[in-house]
Design a protein around this motif. Sequence first.
Motif, PDB file in Angstrom:
ATOM      1  N   ASP A   1       0.827  -1.213   0.000  1.00 29.16           N
ATOM      2  CA  ASP A   1       0.000   0.000   0.000  1.00 29.16           C
ATOM      3  C   ASP A   1       0.862   1.264   0.000  1.00 29.16           C
ATOM      4  O   ASP A   1       0.557   2.226  -0.697  1.00 29.16           O
ATOM      5  N   ASP A   2       1.925   1.256   0.806  1.00 35.19           N
ATOM      6  CA  ASP A   2       2.827   2.413   0.833  1.00 35.19           C
ATOM      7  C   ASP A   2       3.405   2.676  -0.554  1.00 35.19           C
ATOM      8  O   ASP A   2       3.422   3.814  -1.024  1.00 35.19           O
ATOM      9  N   LEU A   3       3.868   1.615  -1.199  1.00 37.20           N
ATOM     10  CA  LEU A   3       4.470   1.751  -2.525  1.00 37.20           C
ATOM     11  C   LEU A   3       3.427   2.176  -3.552  1.00 37.20           C
ATOM     12  O   LEU A   3       3.664   3.066  -4.364  1.00 37.20           O
ATOM     13  N   ARG A   4       2.264   1.581  -3.487  1.00 32.77           N
ATOM     14  CA  ARG A   4       1.196   1.918  -4.438  1.00 32.77           C
ATOM     15  C   ARG A   4       0.759   3.373  -4.267  1.00 32.77           C
ATOM     16  O   ARG A   4       0.561   4.089  -5.248  1.00 32.77           O
ATOM     17  N   ASN A   5       0.622   3.821  -3.025  1.00 28.53           N
ATOM     18  CA  ASN A   5       0.187   5.196  -2.778  1.00 28.53           C
ATOM     19  C   ASN A   5       1.215   6.224  -3.243  1.00 28.53           C
ATOM     20  O   ASN A   5       0.856   7.288  -3.737  1.00 28.53           O
ATOM     21  N   LEU A   6       2.484   5.909  -3.072  1.00 25.16           N
ATOM     22  CA  LEU A   6       3.540   6.830  -3.481  1.00 25.16           C
ATOM     23  C   LEU A   6       3.830   6.710  -4.969  1.00 25.16           C
ATOM     24  O   LEU A   6       4.092   7.704  -5.642  1.00 25.16           O
ATOM     25  N   GLY A   7       3.777   5.489  -5.474  1.00 25.29           N
ATOM     26  CA  GLY A   7       4.085   5.241  -6.877  1.00 25.29           C
ATOM     27  C   GLY A   7       5.549   4.883  -7.056  1.00 25.29           C
ATOM     28  O   GLY A   7       6.410   5.328  -6.290  1.00 25.29           O
ATOM     29  N   SER A   8       5.830   4.093  -8.066  1.00 26.34           N
ATOM     30  CA  SER A   8       7.195   3.624  -8.287  1.00 26.34           C
ATOM     31  C   SER A   8       8.144   4.754  -8.659  1.00 26.34           C
ATOM     32  O   SER A   8       9.299   4.760  -8.236  1.00 26.34           O
TER      33      SER A   8
ATOM     34  N   MET B   1      10.155  -2.142  -8.924  1.00 22.21           N
ATOM     35  CA  MET B   1       9.023  -1.633  -8.144  1.00 22.21           C
ATOM     36  C   MET B   1       7.766  -1.539  -8.993  1.00 22.21           C
ATOM     37  O   MET B   1       6.674  -1.916  -8.541  1.00 22.21           O
ATOM     38  N   GLU B   2       7.903  -1.048 -10.217  1.00 22.13           N
ATOM     39  CA  GLU B   2       6.737  -0.958 -11.105  1.00 22.13           C
ATOM     40  C   GLU B   2       6.176  -2.345 -11.385  1.00 22.13           C
ATOM     41  O   GLU B   2       4.964  -2.561 -11.329  1.00 22.13           O
ATOM     42  N   ALA B   3       7.051  -3.288 -11.684  1.00 19.66           N
ATOM     43  CA  ALA B   3       6.607  -4.652 -11.960  1.00 19.66           C
ATOM     44  C   ALA B   3       5.987  -5.289 -10.720  1.00 19.66           C
ATOM     45  O   ALA B   3       5.020  -6.046 -10.827  1.00 19.66           O
ATOM     46  N   ALA B   4       6.525  -4.990  -9.544  1.00 17.08           N
ATOM     47  CA  ALA B   4       5.946  -5.524  -8.304  1.00 17.08           C
ATOM     48  C   ALA B   4       4.508  -5.042  -8.143  1.00 17.08           C
ATOM     49  O   ALA B   4       3.630  -5.812  -7.734  1.00 17.08           O
ATOM     50  N   LEU B   5       4.269  -3.785  -8.485  1.00 15.66           N
ATOM     51  CA  LEU B   5       2.906  -3.258  -8.390  1.00 15.66           C
ATOM     52  C   LEU B   5       1.976  -3.911  -9.409  1.00 15.66           C
ATOM     53  O   LEU B   5       0.773  -4.011  -9.171  1.00 15.66           O
TER      54      LEU B   5
ATOM     55  N   CYS C   1       4.208  -8.708 -11.885  1.00 13.96           N
ATOM     56  CA  CYS C   1       4.841  -9.425 -12.988  1.00 13.96           C
ATOM     57  C   CYS C   1       6.358  -9.349 -12.807  1.00 13.96           C
ATOM     58  O   CYS C   1       6.859  -8.543 -12.025  1.00 13.96           O
ATOM     59  N   ASP C   2       7.073 -10.176 -13.523  1.00 15.00           N
ATOM     60  CA  ASP C   2       8.528 -10.147 -13.483  1.00 15.00           C
ATOM     61  C   ASP C   2       9.004  -8.859 -14.151  1.00 15.00           C
ATOM     62  O   ASP C   2       8.475  -8.476 -15.199  1.00 15.00           O
ATOM     63  N   TRP C   3      10.002  -8.199 -13.566  1.00 17.92           N
ATOM     64  CA  TRP C   3      10.458  -6.915 -14.110  1.00 17.92           C
ATOM     65  C   TRP C   3      10.970  -7.052 -15.537  1.00 17.92           C
ATOM     66  O   TRP C   3      10.882  -6.116 -16.328  1.00 17.92           O
ATOM     67  N   ARG C   4      11.470  -8.215 -15.900  1.00 17.74           N
ATOM     68  CA  ARG C   4      11.971  -8.413 -17.264  1.00 17.74           C
ATOM     69  C   ARG C   4      10.842  -8.476 -18.277  1.00 17.74           C
ATOM     70  O   ARG C   4      11.078  -8.362 -19.473  1.00 17.74           O
ATOM     71  N   ASN C   5       9.618  -8.633 -17.790  1.00 21.47           N
ATOM     72  CA  ASN C   5       8.460  -8.694 -18.690  1.00 21.47           C
ATOM     73  C   ASN C   5       7.784  -7.345 -18.902  1.00 21.47           C
ATOM     74  O   ASN C   5       6.785  -7.271 -19.616  1.00 21.47           O
ATOM     75  N   LEU C   6       8.317  -6.283 -18.290  1.00 24.00           N
ATOM     76  CA  LEU C   6       7.759  -4.958 -18.566  1.00 24.00           C
ATOM     77  C   LEU C   6       8.007  -4.643 -20.030  1.00 24.00           C
ATOM     78  O   LEU C   6       9.114  -4.840 -20.541  1.00 24.00           O
ATOM     79  N   ASP C   7       6.992  -4.120 -20.706  1.00 23.26           N
ATOM     80  CA  ASP C   7       7.177  -3.821 -22.127  1.00 23.26           C
ATOM     81  C   ASP C   7       8.063  -2.580 -22.299  1.00 23.26           C
ATOM     82  O   ASP C   7       8.226  -1.778 -21.381  1.00 23.26           O
ATOM     83  N   GLN C   8       8.639  -2.460 -23.462  1.00 24.81           N
ATOM     84  CA  GLN C   8       9.588  -1.381 -23.746  1.00 24.81           C
ATOM     85  C   GLN C   8       8.960  -0.002 -23.575  1.00 24.81           C
ATOM     86  O   GLN C   8       9.595   0.915 -23.077  1.00 24.81           O
ATOM     87  N   ASP C   9       7.696   0.154 -23.963  1.00 29.76           N
ATOM     88  CA  ASP C   9       7.019   1.446 -23.812  1.00 29.76           C
ATOM     89  C   ASP C   9       6.924   1.856 -22.347  1.00 29.76           C
ATOM     90  O   ASP C   9       7.099   3.022 -22.012  1.00 29.76           O
ATOM     91  N   THR C  10       6.646   0.900 -21.477  1.00 27.91           N
ATOM     92  CA  THR C  10       6.578   1.185 -20.040  1.00 27.91           C
ATOM     93  C   THR C  10       7.940   1.610 -19.522  1.00 27.91           C
ATOM     94  O   THR C  10       8.057   2.575 -18.773  1.00 27.91           O
ATOM     95  N   LYS C  11       8.989   0.913 -19.934  1.00 27.34           N
ATOM     96  CA  LYS C  11      10.342   1.258 -19.499  1.00 27.34           C
ATOM     97  C   LYS C  11      10.733   2.660 -19.973  1.00 27.34           C
ATOM     98  O   LYS C  11      11.299   3.441 -19.211  1.00 27.34           O
ATOM     99  N   VAL C  12      10.410   2.979 -21.208  1.00 26.39           N
ATOM    100  CA  VAL C  12      10.704   4.320 -21.745  1.00 26.39           C
ATOM    101  C   VAL C  12       9.940   5.372 -20.954  1.00 26.39           C
ATOM    102  O   VAL C  12      10.497   6.396 -20.548  1.00 26.39           O
ATOM    103  N   PHE C  13       8.665   5.117 -20.716  1.00 23.52           N
ATOM    104  CA  PHE C  13       7.841   6.057 -19.950  1.00 23.52           C
ATOM    105  C   PHE C  13       8.420   6.283 -18.557  1.00 23.52           C
ATOM    106  O   PHE C  13       8.542   7.424 -18.097  1.00 23.52           O
ATOM    107  N   LEU C  14       8.804   5.207 -17.875  1.00 24.20           N
ATOM    108  CA  LEU C  14       9.365   5.325 -16.529  1.00 24.20           C
ATOM    109  C   LEU C  14      10.663   6.128 -16.548  1.00 24.20           C
ATOM    110  O   LEU C  14      10.878   7.004 -15.700  1.00 24.20           O
ATOM    111  N   ARG C  15      11.535   5.849 -17.518  1.00 27.07           N
ATOM    112  CA  ARG C  15      12.794   6.600 -17.616  1.00 27.07           C
ATOM    113  C   ARG C  15      12.533   8.075 -17.871  1.00 27.07           C
ATOM    114  O   ARG C  15      13.199   8.941 -17.306  1.00 27.07           O
ATOM    115  N   GLN C  16      11.537   8.372 -18.698  1.00 28.81           N
ATOM    116  CA  GLN C  16      11.181   9.767 -18.953  1.00 28.81           C
ATOM    117  C   GLN C  16      10.689  10.445 -17.685  1.00 28.81           C
ATOM    118  O   GLN C  16      11.030  11.597 -17.413  1.00 28.81           O
TER     119      GLN C  16
END
Length: 97
Positions: free
Chosen positions: A29-36, A59-63, A66-81
């Motif tokens: 809940d703490d992580l979800r409320n704050l966001g990755s 952290m994003e994958a935990a929320l 899913c396994d962090w290696r399965n995050l799609d490329q668009d999500t990774k780009v968005f997070l880095r941005q």
Amino acid sequence: MVMVRIQDMRNLGPATARMLAEIDIVSDDDLRNLGSVEAYRRLKFRFGRHVTILALYAMEAALCDCDWRNLDQDTKVFLRQQVGAGQVLGTALRTPR
């Protein structure tokens, strides 16, 4: 709803749980409320170069449970941005010499 401890979440082990606890994130809940993204920013501020972009992905994958290696490329780009936005903005606003 049952509180899930950070170390019991997928992708997040004891070392990450200890670091997150130092910035007052001890449950899902703490992580979800704050966001990755904000959690990552706080970890970077507190621990500097000891925190890599993989922590953000984990952290994003935990929320998403899913396994962090399965995050799609668009999500990774968005997070880095999102985590780099302040640095890019700060650079863009400088006046040329």
